[in-house]
Design a protein around this motif. Sequence first.
Motif, PDB file in Angstrom:
ATOM      1  N   ILE A 294       0.847  -1.246  -0.066  1.00  0.00           N
ATOM      2  CA  ILE A 294       0.007   0.052   0.079  1.00  0.00           C
ATOM      3  C   ILE A 294       0.968   1.124   0.020  1.00  0.00           C
ATOM      4  O   ILE A 294       1.690   1.378   0.734  1.00  0.00           O
ATOM      5  CB  ILE A 294      -0.901  -0.038   1.176  1.00  0.00           C
ATOM      6  CG1 ILE A 294      -1.880  -1.268   1.359  1.00  0.00           C
ATOM      7  CG2 ILE A 294      -1.856   1.322   1.213  1.00  0.00           C
ATOM      8  CD1 ILE A 294      -2.653  -1.437   0.078  1.00  0.00           C
ATOM      9  N   SER A 295       0.788   2.164  -0.773  1.00  0.00           N
ATOM     10  CA  SER A 295       1.481   3.535  -0.843  1.00  0.00           C
ATOM     11  C   SER A 295       0.923   4.188   0.133  1.00  0.00           C
ATOM     12  O   SER A 295      -0.388   4.493   0.414  1.00  0.00           O
ATOM     13  CB  SER A 295       0.899   4.176  -2.147  1.00  0.00           C
ATOM     14  OG  SER A 295       1.704   5.650  -2.221  1.00  0.00           O
ATOM     15  N   MET A 296       1.998   5.148   0.876  1.00  0.00           N
ATOM     16  CA  MET A 296       1.518   5.718   2.189  1.00  0.00           C
ATOM     17  C   MET A 296       0.579   6.871   1.421  1.00  0.00           C
ATOM     18  O   MET A 296      -0.105   7.438   2.345  1.00  0.00           O
ATOM     19  CB  MET A 296       2.789   6.424   2.474  1.00  0.00           C
ATOM     20  CG  MET A 296       3.450   5.478   3.779  1.00  0.00           C
ATOM     21  SD  MET A 296       2.212   5.163   5.016  1.00  0.00           S
ATOM     22  CE  MET A 296       1.830   6.869   5.661  1.00  0.00           C
ATOM     23  N   ASN A 297       0.674   7.277   0.444  1.00  0.00           N
ATOM     24  CA  ASN A 297      -0.167   8.413   0.071  1.00  0.00           C
ATOM     25  C   ASN A 297      -1.733   8.148  -0.319  1.00  0.00           C
ATOM     26  O   ASN A 297      -2.387   8.993  -0.463  1.00  0.00           O
ATOM     27  CB  ASN A 297       0.407   9.185  -1.248  1.00  0.00           C
ATOM     28  CG  ASN A 297       1.883   9.756  -1.235  1.00  0.00           C
ATOM     29  OD1 ASN A 297       2.293  10.158  -0.155  1.00  0.00           O
ATOM     30  ND2 ASN A 297       2.545   9.291  -1.878  1.00  0.00           N
ATOM     31  N   VAL A 298      -1.958   6.799  -0.308  1.00  0.00           N
ATOM     32  CA  VAL A 298      -3.371   6.616  -0.498  1.00  0.00           C
ATOM     33  C   VAL A 298      -3.944   5.654   0.379  1.00  0.00           C
ATOM     34  O   VAL A 298      -4.552   4.384  -0.117  1.00  0.00           O
ATOM     35  CB  VAL A 298      -3.691   5.895  -2.121  1.00  0.00           C
ATOM     36  CG1 VAL A 298      -3.269   7.078  -2.965  1.00  0.00           C
ATOM     37  CG2 VAL A 298      -2.408   4.830  -2.392  1.00  0.00           C
ATOM     38  N   LEU A 299      -3.651   5.839   1.616  1.00  0.00           N
ATOM     39  CA  LEU A 299      -4.409   4.812   2.565  1.00  0.00           C
ATOM     40  C   LEU A 299      -5.805   5.033   2.725  1.00  0.00           C
ATOM     41  O   LEU A 299      -6.445   6.062   3.059  1.00  0.00           O
ATOM     42  CB  LEU A 299      -3.687   5.006   4.037  1.00  0.00           C
ATOM     43  CG  LEU A 299      -3.837   3.999   5.059  1.00  0.00           C
ATOM     44  CD1 LEU A 299      -3.394   2.636   4.592  1.00  0.00           C
ATOM     45  CD2 LEU A 299      -3.421   4.519   6.485  1.00  0.00           C
ATOM     46  N   THR A 300      -6.506   4.112   2.097  1.00  0.00           N
ATOM     47  CA  THR A 300      -8.088   4.085   1.934  1.00  0.00           C
ATOM     48  C   THR A 300      -8.805   3.605   2.972  1.00  0.00           C
ATOM     49  O   THR A 300      -8.105   2.828   3.876  1.00  0.00           O
ATOM     50  CB  THR A 300      -8.459   3.685   0.686  1.00  0.00           C
ATOM     51  OG1 THR A 300      -8.237   2.201   0.582  1.00  0.00           O
ATOM     52  CG2 THR A 300      -7.582   4.348  -0.406  1.00  0.00           C
TER      53      THR A 300
END
Length: 305
Positions: A11-17
């Motif tokens: 998971i990219s840190m910029n897009v924690l959904t």
Amino acid sequence: MGELSSQTVFISMNVLTDQDVQKYRDEGYLVLEGLLSPEECDALRERMSEIIEQMDVPEHCRIQFSTDHDEQLKKQMQGSADYFITSGDQIRFFFEKGVFDDKGEFIVPKEHSLNKIGHALHAYEPLFKAVTHSPKVQNLVKKLGLIYPVILQSMYIFKQPGIGGEVTPHQDATFLHTQPLGRVMGVWIALEDATLENGCLWFIPGSHHDGITRRMVRTPKGTFPLTDFIGREKTHDDKLFVPAPVKKGGAVLIHGEVVHRSAANTSDASRHVYTFHIMESQNTVWSPENWLQPTEELPFPSLYT
């Protein structure tokens, strides 16, 4: 667990959904990419090199660290040593096996001798404190719904090349127990690539729903050893474990009850990690039987300050 658990998703840190949060709640862990920059990782490693260069370890403190149940109950292992049980508000040194001769002298370079350093880097070392309290970490924890998180402990783990020991299957709640359960989370930050070869983490997805079967507790005052175990770790099917390799700067969020392990490092590459544990303190009771206790000098600090 089925095919959905056969691979680790990054998971990219910029897009924690919301879906990522649900994945953590369903599986008990979450692998993130890019929590720290390469430069931030290098700065932490450089500072740790300075700490090691300056360390002065008394002879009686040269104990070896192990998570194996039976081994921990022998002689001067971690739970039975005063040096360990009073380390919650200190920065102290714990060593790998076979790094001293029979006179207590190093037989390997001292920078290669350490298993870990703990347990209050987050309080006394400015670089580690800044990472622990960083907006990136705070925002991540807020996204997971924590209201009053406090920092319990922090560690720098080395996983030395060739001698970095196995960490047997365990649950963090065995050592960091709360009422109710489910209030502790580990943040495990890779300062170097953590690979299959150098001892990355492995998890049993969903195992945090099954409770715990073992606790490490303080023994009555005046008795020895200073800690003991109640219950036993269950036997786990190796086929259920899923590897969680992570690139330098990435992180793994670890639910306090998820079963995880790591193999010995038989490669020629180290696997340095900075890790710390957070507890949601709202409506939570920290067990007075835990080895780790807040002190006057270092109460558990708020993550959000």
